[in-house]
Design a protein around this motif. Structure first.
Motif, PDB file in Angstrom:
ATOM      1  N   TRP A   1      -3.743   5.190 -18.049  1.00 41.60           N
ATOM      2  CA  TRP A   1      -4.722   4.221 -18.541  1.00 41.60           C
ATOM      3  C   TRP A   1      -4.180   2.791 -18.545  1.00 41.60           C
ATOM      4  CZ3 TRP A   1      -5.489   7.719 -23.426  1.00 41.60           C
ATOM      5  CH2 TRP A   1      -6.190   8.872 -23.048  1.00 41.60           C
ATOM      6  N   CYS A   2      -2.861   2.659 -18.384  1.00 39.15           N
ATOM      7  CA  CYS A   2      -2.231   1.335 -18.483  1.00 39.15           C
ATOM      8  C   CYS A   2      -2.819   0.293 -17.529  1.00 39.15           C
ATOM      9  CB  CYS A   2      -0.722   1.452 -18.268  1.00 39.15           C
ATOM     10  SG  CYS A   2       0.129   2.240 -19.661  1.00 39.15           S
ATOM     11  N   PRO A   3      -3.067   0.636 -16.237  1.00 35.92           N
ATOM     12  CA  PRO A   3      -3.639  -0.373 -15.337  1.00 35.92           C
ATOM     13  C   PRO A   3      -4.966  -0.946 -15.827  1.00 35.92           C
ATOM     14  CG  PRO A   3      -2.805   1.475 -14.077  1.00 35.92           C
ATOM     15  CD  PRO A   3      -2.732   1.879 -15.514  1.00 35.92           C
TER      16      PRO A   3
ATOM     17  N   SER B   1      -7.702  -7.315   8.444  1.00 39.38           N
ATOM     18  CA  SER B   1      -6.931  -8.525   8.129  1.00 39.38           C
ATOM     19  C   SER B   1      -6.265  -8.435   6.750  1.00 39.38           C
ATOM     20  CB  SER B   1      -7.841  -9.757   8.167  1.00 39.38           C
ATOM     21  OG  SER B   1      -8.887  -9.639   7.212  1.00 39.38           O
ATOM     22  N   PHE B   2      -6.805  -7.588   5.876  1.00 32.64           N
ATOM     23  CA  PHE B   2      -6.254  -7.440   4.532  1.00 32.64           C
ATOM     24  C   PHE B   2      -4.803  -6.966   4.565  1.00 32.64           C
ATOM     25  CE2 PHE B   2      -5.304  -4.780   0.829  1.00 32.64           C
ATOM     26  CZ  PHE B   2      -5.598  -5.640  -0.218  1.00 32.64           C
ATOM     27  N   TYR B   3      -4.486  -6.047   5.496  1.00 35.05           N
ATOM     28  CA  TYR B   3      -3.156  -5.453   5.544  1.00 35.05           C
ATOM     29  C   TYR B   3      -2.084  -6.455   5.994  1.00 35.05           C
ATOM     30  CZ  TYR B   3      -5.980  -1.218   5.373  1.00 35.05           C
ATOM     31  OH  TYR B   3      -6.899  -0.263   5.018  1.00 35.05           O
ATOM     32  N   LYS B   4      -2.502  -7.548   6.621  1.00 38.41           N
ATOM     33  CA  LYS B   4      -1.545  -8.543   7.109  1.00 38.41           C
ATOM     34  C   LYS B   4      -1.324  -9.674   6.107  1.00 38.41           C
ATOM     35  CE  LYS B   4      -2.802  -7.659  11.935  1.00 38.41           C
ATOM     36  NZ  LYS B   4      -3.335  -8.249  13.200  1.00 38.41           N
ATOM     37  N   GLN B   5      -2.096  -9.678   5.043  1.00 34.89           N
ATOM     38  CA  GLN B   5      -1.970 -10.741   4.043  1.00 34.89           C
ATOM     39  C   GLN B   5      -0.689 -10.575   3.223  1.00 34.89           C
ATOM     40  OE1 GLN B   5      -5.506 -10.844   1.606  1.00 34.89           O
ATOM     41  NE2 GLN B   5      -6.888 -10.971   3.362  1.00 34.89           N
ATOM     42  N   TYR B   6      -0.175 -11.700   2.724  1.00 30.68           N
ATOM     43  CA  TYR B   6       0.995 -11.698   1.839  1.00 30.68           C
ATOM     44  C   TYR B   6       0.530 -12.017   0.422  1.00 30.68           C
ATOM     45  CZ  TYR B   6       4.365 -11.527   5.680  1.00 30.68           C
ATOM     46  OH  TYR B   6       5.103 -11.133   6.770  1.00 30.68           O
ATOM     47  N   ARG B   7       0.782 -11.070  -0.501  1.00 27.40           N
ATOM     48  CA  ARG B   7       0.416 -11.282  -1.904  1.00 27.40           C
ATOM     49  C   ARG B   7       1.445 -10.607  -2.813  1.00 27.40           C
ATOM     50  NH1 ARG B   7      -6.094 -10.030  -2.477  1.00 27.40           N
ATOM     51  NH2 ARG B   7      -6.831 -11.261  -0.692  1.00 27.40           N
ATOM     52  N   VAL B   8       1.355 -10.940  -4.105  1.00 32.01           N
ATOM     53  CA  VAL B   8       2.159 -10.232  -5.097  1.00 32.01           C
ATOM     54  C   VAL B   8       1.546  -8.844  -5.282  1.00 32.01           C
ATOM     55  CG1 VAL B   8       2.968 -10.187  -7.488  1.00 32.01           C
ATOM     56  CG2 VAL B   8       2.807 -12.367  -6.268  1.00 32.01           C
ATOM     57  N   CYS B   9       2.339  -7.812  -5.078  1.00 34.84           N
ATOM     58  CA  CYS B   9       1.825  -6.440  -5.093  1.00 34.84           C
ATOM     59  C   CYS B   9       1.366  -6.035  -6.493  1.00 34.84           C
ATOM     60  CB  CYS B   9       2.912  -5.476  -4.606  1.00 34.84           C
ATOM     61  SG  CYS B   9       2.312  -3.798  -4.320  1.00 34.84           S
ATOM     62  N   ALA B  10       0.135  -5.555  -6.588  1.00 41.31           N
ATOM     63  CA  ALA B  10      -0.437  -5.091  -7.858  1.00 41.31           C
ATOM     64  C   ALA B  10      -1.534  -4.081  -7.565  1.00 41.31           C
ATOM     65  CB  ALA B  10      -1.000  -6.265  -8.663  1.00 41.31           C
ATOM     66  N   VAL B  11      -1.736  -3.156  -8.487  1.00 38.99           N
ATOM     67  CA  VAL B  11      -2.724  -2.097  -8.290  1.00 38.99           C
ATOM     68  C   VAL B  11      -4.138  -2.656  -8.183  1.00 38.99           C
ATOM     69  CG1 VAL B  11      -2.975  -1.712 -10.778  1.00 38.99           C
ATOM     70  CG2 VAL B  11      -3.561   0.108  -9.199  1.00 38.99           C
ATOM     71  N   GLU B  12      -4.392  -3.791  -8.844  1.00 42.23           N
ATOM     72  CA  GLU B  12      -5.735  -4.381  -8.854  1.00 42.23           C
ATOM     73  C   GLU B  12      -6.191  -4.811  -7.463  1.00 42.23           C
ATOM     74  OE1 GLU B  12      -3.864  -4.506 -12.723  1.00 42.23           O
ATOM     75  OE2 GLU B  12      -3.252  -5.451 -10.836  1.00 42.23           O
ATOM     76  N   LEU B  13      -5.243  -5.050  -6.550  1.00 41.92           N
ATOM     77  CA  LEU B  13      -5.589  -5.510  -5.204  1.00 41.92           C
ATOM     78  C   LEU B  13      -6.342  -4.451  -4.404  1.00 41.92           C
ATOM     79  CD1 LEU B  13      -2.243  -7.295  -4.237  1.00 41.92           C
ATOM     80  CD2 LEU B  13      -4.375  -8.367  -4.974  1.00 41.92           C
TER      81      LEU B  13
ATOM     82  N   LEU C   1       0.823  -1.202   0.000  1.00 40.03           N
ATOM     83  CA  LEU C   1       0.000   0.000   0.000  1.00 40.03           C
ATOM     84  C   LEU C   1       0.862   1.260   0.000  1.00 40.03           C
ATOM     85  CD1 LEU C   1      -2.797   1.324   0.185  1.00 40.03           C
ATOM     86  CD2 LEU C   1      -2.627   1.142   2.678  1.00 40.03           C
ATOM     87  N   ILE C   2       1.941   1.256   0.775  1.00 38.79           N
ATOM     88  CA  ILE C   2       2.849   2.406   0.818  1.00 38.79           C
ATOM     89  C   ILE C   2       3.483   2.639  -0.553  1.00 38.79           C
ATOM     90  CG2 ILE C   2       5.013   3.281   1.782  1.00 38.79           C
ATOM     91  CD1 ILE C   2       4.279   1.865   4.402  1.00 38.79           C
ATOM     92  N   LEU C   3       3.957   1.556  -1.171  1.00 46.44           N
ATOM     93  CA  LEU C   3       4.555   1.667  -2.509  1.00 46.44           C
ATOM     94  C   LEU C   3       3.529   2.147  -3.527  1.00 46.44           C
ATOM     95  CD1 LEU C   3       6.726  -1.592  -2.599  1.00 46.44           C
ATOM     96  CD2 LEU C   3       7.519   0.760  -2.285  1.00 46.44           C
ATOM     97  N   TYR C   4       2.298   1.655  -3.382  1.00 48.04           N
ATOM     98  CA  TYR C   4       1.226   2.048  -4.293  1.00 48.04           C
ATOM     99  C   TYR C   4       0.910   3.537  -4.156  1.00 48.04           C
ATOM    100  CZ  TYR C   4      -3.516   2.507  -6.145  1.00 48.04           C
ATOM    101  OH  TYR C   4      -4.629   2.924  -6.824  1.00 48.04           O
ATOM    102  N   ILE C   5       0.862   4.045  -2.911  1.00 54.35           N
ATOM    103  CA  ILE C   5       0.567   5.463  -2.677  1.00 54.35           C
ATOM    104  C   ILE C   5       1.643   6.346  -3.310  1.00 54.35           C
ATOM    105  CG2 ILE C   5       0.413   7.254  -0.902  1.00 54.35           C
ATOM    106  CD1 ILE C   5      -0.892   5.159   0.931  1.00 54.35           C
ATOM    107  N   LEU C   6       2.915   5.988  -3.072  1.00 53.32           N
ATOM    108  CA  LEU C   6       4.019   6.763  -3.648  1.00 53.32           C
ATOM    109  C   LEU C   6       3.987   6.710  -5.173  1.00 53.32           C
ATOM    110  CD1 LEU C   6       6.934   5.789  -1.227  1.00 53.32           C
ATOM    111  CD2 LEU C   6       5.778   8.004  -1.385  1.00 53.32           C
ATOM    112  N   SER C   7       3.722   5.523  -5.699  1.00 47.23           N
ATOM    113  CA  SER C   7       3.656   5.361  -7.152  1.00 47.23           C
ATOM    114  C   SER C   7       2.516   6.176  -7.742  1.00 47.23           C
ATOM    115  CB  SER C   7       3.487   3.879  -7.497  1.00 47.23           C
ATOM    116  OG  SER C   7       3.312   3.703  -8.881  1.00 47.23           O
ATOM    117  N   PHE C   8       1.349   6.107  -7.115  1.00 43.25           N
ATOM    118  CA  PHE C   8       0.168   6.835  -7.578  1.00 43.25           C
ATOM    119  C   PHE C   8       0.424   8.339  -7.547  1.00 43.25           C
ATOM    120  CE2 PHE C   8      -4.766   6.863  -7.107  1.00 43.25           C
ATOM    121  CZ  PHE C   8      -4.857   7.586  -8.278  1.00 43.25           C
TER     122      PHE C   8
END
Length: 307
Positions: free
Chosen positions: A244-246, A162-174, A90-97
């Protein structure tokens, strides 16, 4: 036999992915080195950080460096399917956005600075002072944060703890739980695109009018400013297409995963890396004062014409 074919195909795909990732690392490292040299040149001379266009240029370089580093990390993690906790994603996503929008807004501000310099030269010193530059950078970050705040507000309202504690491959769609969130983000991006497009066209038309009426040195300077606006427009177009890429990638993902990887790789090269290589060209090489200073520091002081 089928298993062997699958193994060979999988190995071939992994080799191709590795080549793609290595190529991206070469490009990113090259652009980061060039940007670092340009940023160093900017801070070495008082003249550059007292002029608005160079201050905005430095802001673009810093923004480009940050977005290149973050998106490159996400690209590597995505290709190699590395999981991370969602709070970090989420932190990486915010900075990227945020910094995806900072660059196009800065380009728009640089375009307006050229408009003031050419069409309102008597007021240029007043409107484009160092204080105005700092205010402009704050406004740029404020405008860039508005879509981020709106989109993330809808995410925070929908996500469980509980979502913030999950481990997933980071993607904007999440971070998009409902289709209307995607539509809202798209609407904001379209609005920003329209505002920037109108600003670029307005500046271009006004400078074109002045260019036709100018003569001698003024005409040469005005046409140079016009060419700078055109380069900014092209760079801005590439930056805006990346918004528009995402949505394009998400649609392709529903069709075929291999095609999704190829499209994502193409988008990253074309709409993330390419616009960032234009910044050094526009002001690092085309601007005479900056080029001479850059040449001086790149050659470790052997070239002394600038001083």
């Amino acid at each position: 036999m089928a298993n062997n074919n699958s193994l060979v195909g999988g190995k071939s795909l992994m080799q191709r992915v590795n080549y793609q990732v290595i190529l991206v690392q070469v490009f990113v490292a090259l652009f980061l080195c060039i940007n670092f040299l340009l940023i160093t040149t900017f801070f070495m001379k008082d003249f550059f950080y007292t002029a608005m266009r160079y201050i905005l240029f430095a802001n673009t370089l810093l923004s480009d460096c940050l977005i290149l580093i973050i998106t490159n990390i996400l690209l590597i993690f995505s290709y190699f399917r590395v999981n991370m906790q969602m709070w970090l994603c989420l932190i990486l996503y915010i900075l990227s956005f945020l910094y995806t929008l900072v660059t196009p807004f800065t380009l728009m501000a640089m375009t307006l600075e050229r408009y003031v310099a050419i069409c309102m030269p008597l007021r240029h010193g007043e409107l484009c002072s160092t204080r105005s530059s700092l205010h402009c950078i704050l406004i740029i970050h404020g405008l860039s944060s508005v879509p981020c705040i709106i989109v993330l507000s809808t995410f925070f309202a929908s996500a469980s703890l509980s979502f913030y504690k999950q481990y997933r491959v980071c993607a904007v769609e999440l971070f998009i739980f409902h289709s209307w969130q995607s539509h809202l983000k798209s609407a904001i991006n379209q609005l920003y695109f329209l505002i920037m497009f109108i600003t670029i066209v307005f500046s271009y038309v006004k400078i074109m009018t002045v260019a036709k009426a100018a003569s001698g040195e003024n005409k040469k300077s005005t046409w140079k400013g016009l060419r700078t606006i055109i380069l900014h427009a092209f760079q801005l177009l590439l930056c805006l297409i990346q918004l528009w890429c995402p949505f394009i990638e998400n649609a392709v993902l529903q069709i075929d995963f291999m095609l999704y990887n190829n499209v994502r790789y193409f988008n990253y090269i074309t709409f993330y890396l390419a616009p960032r290589c234009l910044s050094p060209l526009i002001y690092g090489l085309r601007d005479e004062k900056f080029f001479l200073a850059l040449k001086y520091y790149a050659l470790c002081g052997l070239y002394r014409k600038f001083f």
